[in-house]
Write an enzyme that holds these catalytic residues in place. Structure first.
Site, mmCIF file in Angstrom:
data_model
loop_
_atom_site.group_PDB
_atom_site.id
_atom_site.type_symbol
_atom_site.label_atom_id
_atom_site.label_comp_id
_atom_site.label_asym_id
_atom_site.label_seq_id
_atom_site.Cartn_x
_atom_site.Cartn_y
_atom_site.Cartn_z
ATOM 1 N N GLY A 124 26.988 5.125 10.316
ATOM 2 C CA GLY A 124 26.656 4.394 11.143
ATOM 3 C C GLY A 124 26.948 4.981 12.552
ATOM 4 O O GLY A 124 26.374 4.986 13.576
ATOM 5 N N ASP A 127 56.812 -15.599 49.370
ATOM 6 C CA ASP A 127 57.928 -14.990 49.065
ATOM 7 C C ASP A 127 58.086 -13.740 49.662
ATOM 8 O O ASP A 127 56.969 -13.066 50.132
ATOM 9 C CB ASP A 127 58.143 -14.920 47.395
ATOM 10 C CG ASP A 127 58.909 -13.870 47.003
ATOM 11 O OD1 ASP A 127 60.125 -14.171 47.565
ATOM 12 O OD2 ASP A 127 58.739 -12.894 46.188
ATOM 13 N N LEU A 170 32.275 -3.085 6.657
ATOM 14 C CA LEU A 170 31.087 -2.524 6.867
ATOM 15 C C LEU A 170 30.186 -2.837 5.465
ATOM 16 O O LEU A 170 29.004 -3.341 5.581
ATOM 17 C CB LEU A 170 30.679 -1.176 7.138
ATOM 18 C CG LEU A 170 31.319 -0.756 8.672
ATOM 19 C CD1 LEU A 170 31.039 0.480 9.082
ATOM 20 C CD2 LEU A 170 30.548 -1.787 9.737
ATOM 21 N N VAL A 171 30.732 -2.869 4.453
ATOM 22 C CA VAL A 171 30.224 -3.252 3.041
ATOM 23 C C VAL A 171 29.623 -4.816 3.218
ATOM 24 O O VAL A 171 28.335 -4.768 2.696
ATOM 25 C CB VAL A 171 31.003 -3.173 1.862
ATOM 26 C CG1 VAL A 171 30.355 -3.717 0.617
ATOM 27 C CG2 VAL A 171 31.427 -1.880 1.697
ATOM 28 N N TYR A 208 48.707 13.616 9.435
ATOM 29 C CA TYR A 208 47.589 13.025 8.824
ATOM 30 C C TYR A 208 48.136 11.869 7.743
ATOM 31 O O TYR A 208 48.006 10.819 7.511
ATOM 32 C CB TYR A 208 46.587 13.854 8.382
ATOM 33 C CG TYR A 208 45.234 12.958 7.859
ATOM 34 C CD1 TYR A 208 44.567 12.092 8.457
ATOM 35 C CD2 TYR A 208 45.006 13.050 6.345
ATOM 36 C CE1 TYR A 208 43.415 11.266 8.102
ATOM 37 C CE2 TYR A 208 43.975 12.430 5.879
ATOM 38 C CZ TYR A 208 43.185 11.463 6.800
ATOM 39 O OH TYR A 208 42.201 10.991 6.250
ATOM 40 N N ARG A 217 42.752 9.203 -2.201
ATOM 41 C CA ARG A 217 44.329 9.418 -2.142
ATOM 42 C C ARG A 217 45.220 9.344 -3.359
ATOM 43 O O ARG A 217 46.303 8.742 -3.394
ATOM 44 C CB ARG A 217 44.719 8.400 -1.102
ATOM 45 C CG ARG A 217 44.330 8.449 0.167
ATOM 46 C CD ARG A 217 45.088 7.792 1.452
ATOM 47 N NE ARG A 217 46.344 8.685 1.930
ATOM 48 C CZ ARG A 217 47.275 8.044 1.866
ATOM 49 N NH1 ARG A 217 47.519 6.571 2.549
ATOM 50 N NH2 ARG A 217 48.381 8.846 2.543
ATOM 51 N N LYS A 275 28.542 -6.334 5.738
ATOM 52 C CA LYS A 275 27.206 -6.588 6.706
ATOM 53 C C LYS A 275 26.295 -5.575 6.015
ATOM 54 O O LYS A 275 25.106 -6.062 6.192
ATOM 55 C CB LYS A 275 27.642 -5.592 8.186
ATOM 56 C CG LYS A 275 28.679 -6.463 8.846
ATOM 57 C CD LYS A 275 28.787 -5.996 10.258
ATOM 58 C CE LYS A 275 29.404 -6.963 10.992
ATOM 59 N NZ LYS A 275 29.806 -6.763 12.356
HETATM 60 C C1 GDG Z 1 37.239 1.669 8.704
HETATM 61 C C2 GDG Z 1 38.075 0.310 8.836
HETATM 62 C C3 GDG Z 1 35.876 -0.746 9.605
HETATM 63 C C4 GDG Z 1 31.890 2.932 0.187
HETATM 64 N N1 GDG Z 1 31.614 3.233 -0.946
HETATM 65 C C5 GDG Z 1 30.447 3.787 -0.936
HETATM 66 C C6 GDG Z 1 30.132 3.966 0.300
HETATM 67 N N2 GDG Z 1 30.783 3.452 0.992
HETATM 68 C C7 GDG Z 1 30.435 3.133 2.552
HETATM 69 C C8 GDG Z 1 30.165 1.928 2.840
HETATM 70 C C9 GDG Z 1 30.583 1.602 4.254
HETATM 71 C C10 GDG Z 1 31.713 2.428 4.152
HETATM 72 O O1 GDG Z 1 31.637 3.334 3.222
HETATM 73 C C11 GDG Z 1 33.180 1.481 4.089
HETATM 74 O O2 GDG Z 1 33.225 0.896 5.390
HETATM 75 P P1 GDG Z 1 34.436 -0.013 5.649
HETATM 76 O O3 GDG Z 1 34.019 -0.863 6.834
HETATM 77 O O4 GDG Z 1 34.387 -1.248 4.587
HETATM 78 O O5 GDG Z 1 35.829 0.554 5.468
HETATM 79 P P2 GDG Z 1 36.473 1.955 6.308
HETATM 80 O O6 GDG Z 1 35.837 3.177 5.612
HETATM 81 O O7 GDG Z 1 37.959 1.866 5.795
HETATM 82 O O8 GDG Z 1 36.517 1.863 7.874
HETATM 83 C C12 GDG Z 1 37.096 -0.889 8.567
HETATM 84 C C13 GDG Z 1 35.343 0.642 9.774
HETATM 85 O O9 GDG Z 1 36.331 1.608 10.133
HETATM 86 C C14 GDG Z 1 34.347 0.693 10.912
HETATM 87 O O10 GDG Z 1 34.898 0.542 11.984
HETATM 88 O O11 GDG Z 1 34.821 -1.778 9.132
HETATM 89 O O12 GDG Z 1 37.604 -2.284 8.696
HETATM 90 O O13 GDG Z 1 39.059 0.264 7.678
HETATM 91 O O14 GDG Z 1 29.549 2.228 5.107
HETATM 92 O O15 GDG Z 1 28.541 1.940 2.558
HETATM 93 N N3 GDG Z 1 28.837 4.733 0.428
HETATM 94 C C15 GDG Z 1 28.196 5.379 -0.488
HETATM 95 N N4 GDG Z 1 28.862 5.263 -1.920
HETATM 96 C C16 GDG Z 1 29.782 4.856 -2.230
HETATM 97 O O16 GDG Z 1 30.235 4.692 -3.281
HETATM 98 N N5 GDG Z 1 27.062 6.174 -0.130
#
Ligand code: GDG
Length: 750
Positions: A46, A517, A399-400, A108, A334, A402
């Site tokens: 995204g 003041d 994002l999952v 990191y 990890r 959404k």
């Molecule tokens: C950080 C913040 C914030 C996951 N498994 C698979 C897969 N995914 C993709 C999902 C989604 C992304 O990974 C996960 O996004 P999240 O938002 O859930 O979490 P983080 O990566 O930890 O991101 C989080 C984000 O930044 C954005 O600002 O929302 O809170 O921690 O897009 O679809 N994609 C595929 N296979 C998978 O097995 N193709």
């Protein structure tokens, strides 16, 4: 021109930047070898789409082409030595940052993942505080700066991402004072009580680091407020609306909820390969109802709680046995680290136990896989499931959730979502649960599986409408707009006072009372109090204002000082916090009638502190005794603690005369309680039927004055801190600008 990625009818920002430079820990590219040679291929996340759309919004070159987007990010040493010309494609130029292995490990794995990640997700017991890690974090941020230094040109917009690079905005600001810098924080920003766990110097440097940016963005308003609270507590800076005011500029802090490419997910639901996988899954699961979840292996995702909730559901609702399957995918992450290995073991044991307890020859209640899915498999599960069960114990956004909603073109399916994910604030038509409440999760699963289609549709429709509007392009565009607003609307006076309406009210009033003041309000705070004086401009404005208003300088200073400073200006002076008052052309009147038998014991107590802290001093006024410690040669926190101790001792001391002990700006002052700035201000205000009152001050004693004013008066606190005033002006120089503005609004005095 590239095709428009931007799907909303939004106005462009009207501000132009030459180039967009994105900085993130990771480069979002793969290096691909083909017959044509080596080239970079960007991933389909995204952020990449959002950034492309943002570049489009920024406008192109004169020939209609878009400037390429520069992306600075860490790369492993395999890229070292690669021909830089291969590190670009039609849209992007990649700038790899190489970091030595040991520095990278501390930066990191250490500081970012073993400290900031757990701490900011409210897992303080997992946090590792290692000094060497912080040094490596500083060094790694500097490596990013070095790469940027080769790149930045005037007119560029630099947008830095996430918690690995918190020091970088200030580092860039130091090297390029006029740069336009943005920062976005992708994880939660926790309450100050958590930030306070960081060593003092670390938290100061990290917050100062972020304030190098012009715009700092978070997902939610909660995180914005937490950040502002930390900045106030740690750096003691004034906040006006959502701007942090520094001496020479201000930083806009706002919520920008990140989102997804709605159209991409919505359209994918009917893509051929997605349909094939979905149908194959349905056959394999024998038309069972399907619950789905996918997350990276991480303790923040609440996977064990999710399993407990499902177990409780199976235990309480046996009618559902052999009718439902929970497909849970955990994406490897990890897992060389003991904590993560333990989590994985816990998940796998629980899955095994539940399957053992409830499964039959023909039915496995949970299908668990430790793997990642490709995009089509992911969307097939989003669109094939009946319930998406998303239960983080803390998540910046998620994002999952959404993506699941965006994929449901059919407007079916139920989202169960943890209230501890940022996304819960937007997706309010989900079944919102707290993952630690096992019964609530079990009930939500039952409710979700049994929800009538019309209700599913209604909830999905609302959530989809919201995401269609607030998609990832809206997110990046809002950020860009915030830049433009910040650049073009830098207020001349940093205040939350509605200045135009205020000036009109002032101009139209017939009986005006102005109570100002002195130190920190009409003159800047200086090390030597004798050096404090208003500028000539300000004195001219005061002279002009005094011509048509009752102007009162109400100060803790001595009579002699005030008389000398304002000589020749026809104003009323109040000295020593209301002990003395003098009208223009009249003698001083003593308002304080207490005796001075209290002075000796108070002086003795204060003298102990003067001896203990070289550089601090005792000041004896006619009606007050003060301990000044601005110039003391001591650790700042230590001396503040001692100032509190002194104030407590003085408050507890026996005295025939009731005393007030005031803790001001680097001063502890004792005076008879009988008079205060408040008592005098009230007395003046009651003498005349004023129809306009403004009182301005920066210190504790001014609070007495604010509290005595009628609630329609304009009371203004200068600088940071808790106040009874209605409004705030950020800096002393903003007071000067405001008074000049008031003076200019008046008809010139003949
Ligand atoms: C950080 C913040 C914030 C996951 N498994 C698979 C897969 N995914 C993709 C999902 C989604 C992304 O990974 C996960 O996004 P999240 O938002 O859930 O979490 P983080 O990566 O930890 O991101 C989080 C984000 O930044 C954005 O600002 O929302 O809170 O921690 O897009 O679809 N994609 C595929 N296979 C998978 O097995 N193709």
């Amino acid at each position: 021109m590239q095709p428009s990625l931007y799907t909303n009818d939004m106005t462009t920002t009207g501000h132009s930047f030459n180039r967009l430079i994105i900085v993130s820990y990771r480069l979002p590219f793969k290096i691909q070898q083909s017959d044509a040679g080596t080239e970079i291929v960007q991933n389909s996340g995204g952020l990449v789409s959002a950034v492309l759309s943002m570049a489009e919004q920024m406008g192109g070159n004169a020939d209609g082409t878009l400037s390429k987007i520069h992306w600075v990010g860490h790369a492993d040493s395999s890229l070292n030595g690669i021909d830089p010309s291969t590190l670009e494609n039609d849209s992007f130029v990649a700038h790899p940052v190489f970091i030595d292995n040991d520095v990278h490990a501390g930066f990191y794995e250490g500081f970012s993942n073993d400290l900031i990640w757990p701490l900011f997700h409210y897992f303080p017991t997992y946090a590792q505080f290692r000094e060497a890690d912080f040094q490596h974090y500083q060094q790694a941020n500097t490596r990013f700066l070095e790469e940027l230094n080769k790149l930045i040109q005037p007119g560029d917009l630099v947008w830095i991402h996430d918690f690995q690079l918190m020091l970088l905005p200030e580092q860039v600001r130091q090297s390029h004072p006029n740069a336009t810098i943005g920062y976005f924080f992708h994880i939660p920003f926790p309450t100050f009580e958590i930030v306070k766990l960081l060593p003092r110097t670390w938290r100061q440097l990290l917050l100062r680091g972020l304030l190098g940016a012009d715009v700092v963005g978070f997902h939610t308003l909660d995180y914005v407020q937490h950040f502002l609270q930390s900045v106030t507590e740690v750096l003691n800076l004034p906040v006006i609306d959502q701007r942090i005011v520094l001496p020479d500029r201000s930083v806009t802090v706002r919520d920008f909820p990140i989102s997804i490419d709605f159209t991409k997910f919505s359209n994918s639901a009917t893509a051929t390969d997605v349909v094939i996988i979905r149908e194959r899954n349905a056959d394999l699961l024998r038309k069972h109802k399907l619950i789905f979840s996918v997350d990276r292996l991480d303790y923040t995702k609440g996977i064990p709680y999710r399993l407990q909730g499902y177990e409780r559901f199976l235990e309480q609702y046996p009618d559902w046995h052999d009718k439902v399957t929970f497909v849970i995918t955990v994406v490897p992450s990890r897992d060389q680290i003991p904590q993560y290995q333990e989590l994985k073991r816990d998940i796998e044991e629980t899955v095994g136990r539940i399957n053992g307890l409830y499964g039959t020859i023909g039915w496995r209640p949970i299908i668990y896989s430790y793997t990642s899915l490709n995009f089509s498999e992911l969307v097939a599960l989003y669109t094939g499931c009946d319930v998406a069960l998303i239960t983080p114990v803390r998540d910046g956004m998620n994002l999952v959730a959404k993506e699941f909603v965006a994929s449901r073109q059919d407007e079916r399916g139920v989202l169960i979502l943890s209230e501890l994910a940022g996304a819960a604030l937007e997706l309010t038509d989900a079944l919102i649960i707290n993952p630690t409440d096992t019964q609530e999760v079990a009930n939500a699963i039952k409710k979700g599986l049994e929800m009538p289609p019309e209700q599913q549709e209604r909830r999905m429709k609302y959530m989809r409408q919201h995401l269609q509007n607030y998609n990832v392009f809206r997110w990046s565009n809002d950020f860009l707009t915030a830049f433009s607003e910040t650049m073009t609307n830098q207020p001349n006076i940093e205040t939350d006072l509605p200045v135009p309406a205020f000036i009109t009210a002032f101009g139209e009033a017939r009986h005006r009372l102005l109570l100002f003041d002195f130190d920190g309000t009409l003159a800047p705070i200086v090390n030597n109090p004798a050096d404090a004086k208003p500028t000539d401009d300000l004195l001219a404005a005061l002279r002009h204002l005094a011509g048509s208003s009752d102007l009162v300088i109400i100060s803790g200073r001595s009579r002699a000082f005030l008389e000398k400073t304002f000589a020749g200006i026809p104003i009323r002076l109040v000295a020593e916090h209301g002990a003395f008052m003098k009208d223009p052309g009249e003698d001083w009147e003593r308002l304080d009638l207490s005796g001075n038998e209290w002075v000796d014991p108070v002086r003795a107590i204060i003298n102990q502190f003067v001896e203990r802290f070289p550089g601090s001093a005792l000041e004896e006024k006619e009606t007050a005794v003060a301990w000044h410690y601005r110039m003391a040669d001591a650790n700042a926190d230590d001396i503040e603690t001692n100032a509190v101790d002194l104030a407590t001792q003085l408050r507890r001391a026996d005295s025939a005369v009731p005393l007030a002990v005031i803790q001001g700006n680097k001063v502890v002052e004792v005076k008879p309680a009988q008079h205060s700035k408040g008592t005098v201000a009230l007395r003046i205000y009651e003498q005349t039927p004023f129809d306009f009152i403004i009182s301005i001050g920066d210190d504790t004693t001014d609070e007495d004055m604010f509290r005595q004013m009628p609630n329609w008066a304009y009371t203004l606190k200068v600088g940071p801190g808790v106040t009874a005033a209605r409004y705030r002006v950020a800096r002393q120089k903003d007071v000067e600008r405001l008074l000049r503005c008031m003076s200019e609004a008046l008809v010139p005095v003949a």
